[in-house]
Scaffold this active site. Structure first.
Site, short mmCIF file in Angstrom:
data_model
loop_
_atom_site.label_atom_id
_atom_site.label_comp_id
_atom_site.label_asym_id
_atom_site.label_seq_id
_atom_site.Cartn_x
_atom_site.Cartn_y
_atom_site.Cartn_z
N LYS A 1 -12.68 -1.30 7.58
CA LYS A 1 -12.07 -2.27 8.50
C LYS A 1 -12.57 -2.01 9.92
CE LYS A 1 -8.32 -2.13 5.23
NZ LYS A 1 -8.65 -3.28 4.40
N ASP B 1 -1.35 6.73 6.34
CA ASP B 1 -2.42 5.83 5.91
C ASP B 1 -2.69 4.88 7.07
OD1 ASP B 1 -3.87 3.68 4.99
OD2 ASP B 1 -2.66 3.34 3.19
N TRP C 1 0.83 -1.21 0.00
CA TRP C 1 0.00 0.00 0.00
C TRP C 1 0.86 1.26 0.00
CZ3 TRP C 1 -4.36 -0.90 -1.95
CH2 TRP C 1 -5.03 -2.11 -1.71
N1 PMP Z 1 -4.07 1.27 2.49
C1 PMP Z 1 -4.16 0.18 3.26
C2 PMP Z 1 -3.21 0.03 4.41
C3 PMP Z 1 -5.12 -0.79 2.98
O1 PMP Z 1 -5.21 -1.89 3.75
C4 PMP Z 1 -6.00 -0.61 1.88
C5 PMP Z 1 -7.09 -1.61 1.54
N2 PMP Z 1 -7.00 -2.85 2.06
C6 PMP Z 1 -5.86 0.53 1.09
C7 PMP Z 1 -4.89 1.46 1.43
C8 PMP Z 1 -6.74 0.78 -0.08
O2 PMP Z 1 -7.99 1.14 0.36
P1 PMP Z 1 -9.22 1.39 -0.60
O3 PMP Z 1 -9.62 0.06 -1.15
O4 PMP Z 1 -10.24 2.00 0.32
O5 PMP Z 1 -8.80 2.33 -1.68
#
Ligand code: PMP
Length: 365
Positions: A201, A177, A107
């Site tokens: 989450k 994030d 991520w």
């Molecule tokens: N950052 C992290 C740490 C995540 O776990 C996730 C999704 N699992 C995301 C970003 C992406 O999130 P989204 O699907 O809401 O764009």
């Protein structure tokens, strides 16, 4: 408490993820007609006094839970955390500036890739050569003096690692994030300039992104950005510039109430520690299961581990699912097993998983 019509199984999914049962029951009870309103929350205007009350209460409860001071705005956005990967540099990285990224997994790599589309970025730390199995130490970071911001990912949902405490970045705004560990433990929000998280989450169902942003960073937003991409526009319109995700915000409000009633972030952090310790202890007590994250970097939210072979892992997931333990397959990029232990995952779920693991090892080990 009334029993749900269909019995619930234990949901270890990384997200969208388990929600507190009392919240689901209240949603179900009030779905066709909100008490005192006579309409479903699915049907009400986002400009109605009812929704104003819902959104204001959700913000107030979030402020209370996190301890957010007045010089931070709380924004309810859409587009997921993935849109924040782009909005962060669009709003906070001025022409000629540079942004530092600390890479701790997939991520943060994605966040970096989006920022590269916008401006000048630097990798200020990474554990990629160790398969992101640990969080870098402070002395391993190479921060740029005068960076526009430093970006980090507090919990790495896929790798199963988590920062113990945020890095020291001096006066540079720290952007975090926090998708997969928001509200799982106390944080000092004043150490950050911006914390963002997709809701799916620990907060709510999918469809909402929460951003907690310091006033001086809101003020950085360049005027020429399209309105929907400007933090300032969302801040000035109280997250009502366009139609916000009314239902998701309503459910988040109920989740935040549930968390307050359960003793807040401090209390849930104790339970989260206990849940994670129970599972890591089971992993460490066996030669059959092998944790993938370095011990000092282990996540309390996403516990990742391997079995002796991929065949056994597939069988583990299949048989766990048959035993009402769902969502244990590791991320497709990692393989193995991942058990996500978000706030709403009951301790009984971890106990059931540990018992299953011991039985499985006896049968297959
Ligand atoms: N950052 C992290 C740490 C995540 O776990 C996730 C999704 N699992 C995301 C970003 C992406 O999130 P989204 O699907 O809401 O764009």
């Amino acid at each position: 408490m009334t029993q749900p019509a269909t019995p619930r199984i234990f949901n270890f999914s990384a997200g969208p993820a388990v929600l507190p049962l009392p919240v689901l029951e209240q949603v179900q009870r009030d779905l066709t007609s909100l008490p005192g309103v006579g309409m479903s929350v699915l049907e009400i205007s986002h400009r109605s006094a009812t929704f104003d009350r819902i959104a204001e209460a959700a913000e107030a409860d979030l402020r209370r839970l996190v301890g957010i001071p007045d010089h931070f705005r709380v924004l309810f956005l859409q587009g997921g955390a993935s849109l924040q990967f782009a909005m962060v540099p669009m709003n906070l990285l001025p022409p000629g500036g540079v942004a530092d990224y600390i890479l701790t997994g997939t991520w943060s790599q994605k966040a970096l890739a989006e920022a590269r589309c916008v401006g000048s970025v630097r990798v200020a730390g990474t554990t990629e050569t160790e398969a992101f199995s640990r969080i870098p130490a402070q002395h391993e970071l190479d921060l740029s003096p005068g960076a526009a911001y430093v970006h980090m990912t507090s919990n790495n949902t896929i790798r199963g690692t988590q920062w113990g405490a945020p890095p020291d970045v001096g006066d540079v705004p720290l952007v975090c994030d926090a998708c997969s560990d928001i509200l799982s433990r106390p944080i000092d929000i004043t150490r950050y300039g911006l914390v963002y998280a997709g809701a799916q989450k620990n907060l709510a169902p999918a469809g909402l992104t929460v951003a907690i942003i310091r006033d001086d960073l809101v003020a950085r937003t360049p005027e020429q950005l399209p309105a929907m991409l400007q933090y300032r526009v969302h801040a000035e319109h109280g997250s009502h510039y366009n139609t916000p995700p009314v239902f998701t915000i309503y459910v988040m409000g109920l989740v935040l109430r549930w968390l307050l009633d359960a003793g807040g972030v401090e209390a849930i952090a104790v339970a989260n520690e206990r849940k994670a310790r129970r599972l890591y202890d089971a992993i460490d007590a066996s030669d059959f299961y092998r944790g993938t994250a370095a011990r000092d970097s282990r996540s309390l939210m996403n516990v990742t581990f391997r079995l002796p072979s991929e065949e056994l892992e597939q069988r583990f997931v299949r048989e766990a699912s048959a035993a009402d333990l769902s969502g244990l397959k590791g991320h497709r990029s990692m393989g193995g097993i991942r058990a996500s232990l978000y706030n709403a995952l009951p301790e009984r779920g971890v106990a059931a998983l540990v018992e299953f693991m011991q039985d499985f090892e006896r049968m297959a080990g």
